[in-house]
Design an enzyme around this catalytic site. Structure first.
Site, PDB file in Angstrom:
ATOM      1  N   ARG A 161       0.842  -1.216   0.000  1.00 17.46           N
ATOM      2  CA  ARG A 161       0.000   0.000   0.000  1.00 17.46           C
ATOM      3  C   ARG A 161       0.874   1.261   0.000  1.00 17.46           C
ATOM      4  O   ARG A 161       0.585   2.240   0.687  1.00 17.46           O
ATOM      5  CB  ARG A 161      -0.933   0.026   1.219  1.00 17.46           C
ATOM      6  CG  ARG A 161      -1.903  -1.111   1.295  1.00 17.46           C
ATOM      7  CD  ARG A 161      -2.968  -1.044   0.197  1.00 17.46           C
ATOM      8  NE  ARG A 161      -3.930  -2.114   0.361  1.00 17.46           N
ATOM      9  CZ  ARG A 161      -3.733  -3.353  -0.102  1.00 17.46           C
ATOM     10  NH1 ARG A 161      -2.623  -3.649  -0.770  1.00 17.46           N
ATOM     11  NH2 ARG A 161      -4.648  -4.278   0.069  1.00 17.46           N
ATOM     12  N   SER A 236     -10.872  -0.420   3.584  1.00 13.05           N
ATOM     13  CA  SER A 236     -10.039  -0.498   4.789  1.00 13.05           C
ATOM     14  C   SER A 236      -9.575   0.901   5.179  1.00 13.05           C
ATOM     15  O   SER A 236      -8.960   1.593   4.363  1.00 13.05           O
ATOM     16  CB  SER A 236      -8.801  -1.356   4.529  1.00 13.05           C
ATOM     17  OG  SER A 236      -9.211  -2.641   4.144  1.00 13.05           O
ATOM     18  N   GLU A 332      -4.959   4.289   5.837  1.00 15.31           N
ATOM     19  CA  GLU A 332      -4.768   4.048   4.403  1.00 15.31           C
ATOM     20  C   GLU A 332      -5.487   5.175   3.644  1.00 15.31           C
ATOM     21  O   GLU A 332      -5.097   5.551   2.547  1.00 15.31           O
ATOM     22  CB  GLU A 332      -5.389   2.681   4.067  1.00 15.31           C
ATOM     23  CG  GLU A 332      -5.118   2.210   2.668  1.00 15.31           C
ATOM     24  CD  GLU A 332      -5.742   0.840   2.398  1.00 15.31           C
ATOM     25  OE1 GLU A 332      -5.475  -0.115   3.149  1.00 15.31           O
ATOM     26  OE2 GLU A 332      -6.506   0.747   1.417  1.00 15.31           O
TER      27      GLU A 332
HETATM   28  C1  LIG Z   1     -15.606  -0.594  -0.692  1.00 11.78           C
HETATM   29  C2  LIG Z   1     -14.150  -0.301  -0.927  1.00 11.78           C
HETATM   30  C3  LIG Z   1     -13.264  -1.345  -1.094  1.00 11.78           C
HETATM   31  C4  LIG Z   1     -11.896  -1.103  -1.337  1.00 11.78           C
HETATM   32  N1  LIG Z   1     -11.068  -2.162  -1.509  1.00 11.78           N
HETATM   33  C5  LIG Z   1      -9.746  -1.961  -1.754  1.00 11.78           C
HETATM   34  C6  LIG Z   1      -8.874  -3.070  -1.952  1.00 11.78           C
HETATM   35  O1  LIG Z   1      -9.289  -4.227  -1.930  1.00 11.78           O
HETATM   36  N2  LIG Z   1      -7.559  -2.799  -2.187  1.00 11.78           N
HETATM   37  C7  LIG Z   1      -7.077  -1.528  -2.232  1.00 11.78           C
HETATM   38  O2  LIG Z   1      -5.869  -1.376  -2.450  1.00 11.78           O
HETATM   39  N3  LIG Z   1      -7.891  -0.461  -2.066  1.00 11.78           N
HETATM   40  C8  LIG Z   1      -9.211  -0.639  -1.814  1.00 11.78           C
HETATM   41  N4  LIG Z   1     -10.043   0.433  -1.628  1.00 11.78           N
HETATM   42  C9  LIG Z   1      -9.483   1.795  -1.655  1.00 11.78           C
HETATM   43  C10 LIG Z   1      -9.618   2.516  -3.024  1.00 11.78           C
HETATM   44  O3  LIG Z   1     -10.559   1.888  -3.833  1.00 11.78           O
HETATM   45  C11 LIG Z   1      -8.283   2.573  -3.778  1.00 11.78           C
HETATM   46  O4  LIG Z   1      -7.302   3.197  -2.984  1.00 11.78           O
HETATM   47  C12 LIG Z   1      -8.399   3.345  -5.102  1.00 11.78           C
HETATM   48  O5  LIG Z   1      -7.203   3.218  -5.825  1.00 11.78           O
HETATM   49  C13 LIG Z   1      -8.708   4.817  -4.891  1.00 11.78           C
HETATM   50  O6  LIG Z   1      -8.984   5.372  -6.156  1.00 11.78           O
HETATM   51  P1  LIG Z   1      -9.716   6.764  -6.291  1.00 11.78           P
HETATM   52  O7  LIG Z   1      -9.670   7.168  -7.723  1.00 11.78           O
HETATM   53  O8  LIG Z   1     -11.063   6.705  -5.689  1.00 11.78           O
HETATM   54  O9  LIG Z   1      -8.735   7.679  -5.413  1.00 11.78           O
HETATM   55  P2  LIG Z   1      -9.025   9.032  -4.645  1.00 11.78           P
HETATM   56  O10 LIG Z   1      -9.718   8.752  -3.361  1.00 11.78           O
HETATM   57  O11 LIG Z   1      -9.658  10.029  -5.538  1.00 11.78           O
HETATM   58  O12 LIG Z   1      -7.523   9.487  -4.335  1.00 11.78           O
HETATM   59  C14 LIG Z   1      -6.706   8.740  -3.477  1.00 11.78           C
HETATM   60  C15 LIG Z   1      -5.320   9.413  -3.393  1.00 11.78           C
HETATM   61  O13 LIG Z   1      -4.688   9.389  -4.673  1.00 11.78           O
HETATM   62  C16 LIG Z   1      -4.428  10.723  -5.148  1.00 11.78           C
HETATM   63  N5  LIG Z   1      -4.712  10.700  -6.589  1.00 11.78           N
HETATM   64  C17 LIG Z   1      -5.885  10.363  -7.175  1.00 11.78           C
HETATM   65  N6  LIG Z   1      -5.751  10.370  -8.522  1.00 11.78           N
HETATM   66  C18 LIG Z   1      -4.480  10.755  -8.793  1.00 11.78           C
HETATM   67  C19 LIG Z   1      -3.736  10.972  -9.998  1.00 11.78           C
HETATM   68  N7  LIG Z   1      -4.273  10.800 -11.206  1.00 11.78           N
HETATM   69  N8  LIG Z   1      -2.441  11.350  -9.881  1.00 11.78           N
HETATM   70  C20 LIG Z   1      -1.865  11.550  -8.673  1.00 11.78           C
HETATM   71  N9  LIG Z   1      -2.527  11.359  -7.500  1.00 11.78           N
HETATM   72  C21 LIG Z   1      -3.817  10.965  -7.556  1.00 11.78           C
HETATM   73  C22 LIG Z   1      -5.356  11.621  -4.330  1.00 11.78           C
HETATM   74  O14 LIG Z   1      -4.838  12.936  -4.220  1.00 11.78           O
HETATM   75  C23 LIG Z   1      -5.397  10.895  -3.002  1.00 11.78           C
HETATM   76  O15 LIG Z   1      -4.253  11.226  -2.251  1.00 11.78           O
HETATM   77  C24 LIG Z   1     -11.414   0.228  -1.399  1.00 11.78           C
HETATM   78  C25 LIG Z   1     -12.318   1.297  -1.251  1.00 11.78           C
HETATM   79  C26 LIG Z   1     -13.672   1.042  -1.034  1.00 11.78           C
HETATM   80  C27 LIG Z   1     -14.634   2.186  -0.907  1.00 11.78           C
END
Ligand SMILES: Cc1cc2nc3c(=O)[nH]c(=O)nc-3n(C[C@H](O)[C@H](O)[C@H](O)COP(=O)(O)OP(=O)(O)OC[C@H]3O[C@@H](n4cnc5c(N)ncnc54)[C@H](O)[C@@H]3O)c2cc1C
Length: 337
Positions: A161, A236, A332
């Site tokens: 992570r 998480s 996380e």
């Molecule tokens: C129900 C549920 C289940 C999940 N299960 C998992 C799992 O099994 N494994 C896991 O690893 N994660 C899991 N996650 C967490 C999440 O899905 C991941 O971390 C995902 O990659 C976040 O993507 P996002 O586009 O929503 O990020 P955001 O929430 O929009 O951003 C997250 C971070 O990344 C940065 N960021 C976003 N886009 C960019 C970009 N293009 N360039 C630079 N920085 C950027 C943001 O500034 C922030 O710091 C889960 C979440 C939920 C709600």
């Protein structure tokens, strides 16, 4: 491209209310460079799908939503294919797109919310597979200079992570596209993790395909995890802590049943969900915020919890865990305050 006073409620999977006084959307690399040149966006919060972001309150900084599309094959060699995906593509849609074409590699990562651009930030992982296992390279823009660079797997310094984007390059770059190397046949299917094998046995397959594995993962995740569309959450909330050998054995004396995973360097990863359950906080609720009844690691918004209330509740968990176990839980989730 630039909007004022935008509600962020539908832009975060916790579903908390917050407003952005300035909100820009980048639909291309050109858009992104133009927005980054605008001094008002010098300290903007980069937002993908908002599934790993907690808006504690109305954010001080403007929001820059990355919504760059694109999904195509760039090379095919023998058994392998390299695909290029825009940062704004929904992660699960990418997984399904690849499976529909018979490409293997992303199946264990099915149903993870969020967008492709955020996936390298924490090296997303599930069911024994991490993004780094299929990652080829990514393209990014440096925020200060707007220079474009390609980062290899080694450049990204992926860990559990973790990546360079959470360390040395935190808030310094924006990922615009990611390339993945996938298999067209002779798949290297990972089915030994968690409940996948049992789920597959119930589905009674003869010749296993990546899609079968993805379907098993989807079935397990749907059963286990709350759907953010129905119950706000960010998956998480904390990382599983890694403790030194000495600390682990001391904990094992007082808790002989402690679940653990031994790592190569003689340290131990302990499930944060188990720890939170031990301090009596699984399935507890304060107002509209609580830990999920089936999964102590998932903090949920039962309706109208504010970002501040979720933050306060997460601190309470950290304090209790520190008091009883002497372990620091690291979030996380990213706090945008
Ligand atoms: C129900 C549920 C289940 C999940 N299960 C998992 C799992 O099994 N494994 C896991 O690893 N994660 C899991 N996650 C967490 C999440 O899905 C991941 O971390 C995902 O990659 C976040 O993507 P996002 O586009 O929503 O990020 P955001 O929430 O929009 O951003 C997250 C971070 O990344 C940065 N960021 C976003 N886009 C960019 C970009 N293009 N360039 C630079 N920085 C950027 C943001 O500034 C922030 O710091 C889960 C979440 C939920 C709600």
């Amino acid at each position: 491209m630039i909007h004022q006073d935008v509600s962020l409620k539908t832009y975060n999977s916790f579903g908390v209310a917050a407003d952005a006084s300035l909100f820009a959307v980048a639909k291309s690399v050109d858009d992104l460079q133009t927005i980054l040149r605008d001094q008002r966006f010098a300290s903007a919060w980069i937002l993908g799908g908002g599934s790993n972001t907690l808006f504690c309150k109305t954010p001080r900084q403007p929001i820059l939503h990355v919504d760059i599309p694109g999904l195509d094959v760039i090379t095919e060699e023998g058994n392998e294919v390299v695909i290029r995906v825009g940062a704004g593509v929904n992660w699960h849609e990418l997984v399904m797109w690849s499976l529909d074409r018979g490409y293997g590699g992303l199946e264990n990562l099915a149903l993870i919310p969020g967008n492709v651009g955020a996936a390298p930030i924490q090296n997303i992982g599930a069911y024994g597979v991490e993004l780094k296992d299929v990652f080829e390279h990514c393209t990014l823009v440096f925020r200060e200079t707007q220079d474009i660079q390609v980062f290899s797997k080694a450049d990204c310094q992926f860990g559990y992570r973790d990546s360079i984007f959470k360390g040395e390059l935190k808030n310094k770059t924006v990922i615009t596209e990611v390339c993945f190397r996938l298999q067209k046949s002779n798949y290297n299917l990972q089915t030994s993790y968690g409940a996948i094998e049992q789920q597959l046995a119930e589905q009674n397959h003869h010749l296993l395909t990546p899609k079968d594995v993805a379907n098993a993962v989807i079935a397990i995740r749907t059963r286990k995890l709350p759907d953010p569309k129905k119950l706000g959450n960010a998956g998480s909330f904390f990382k599983n802590p890694i403790v030194e050998d000495k600390t682990f054995w001391k904990l094992k004396e007082s808790h002989p049943e402690i679940p653990h995973f031994k790592l190569a360097n003689d340290s131990y990863k302990i499930p944060a969900a188990w720890i939170i359950e031990q301090v009596g906080l699984k399935g507890t609720r304060e107002g509209d915020v609580g830990t999920h009844e089936n999964h102590a690691l998932v903090l949920v918004n039962y309706g109208n919890a504010s970002g501040q209330e979720i933050t306060d509740f997460s601190k309470k968990i950290q304090n209790e865990v520190q008091k009883h176990f002497g372990i620091t839980l690291t979030p996380e989730v990213h706090f945008c305050c």
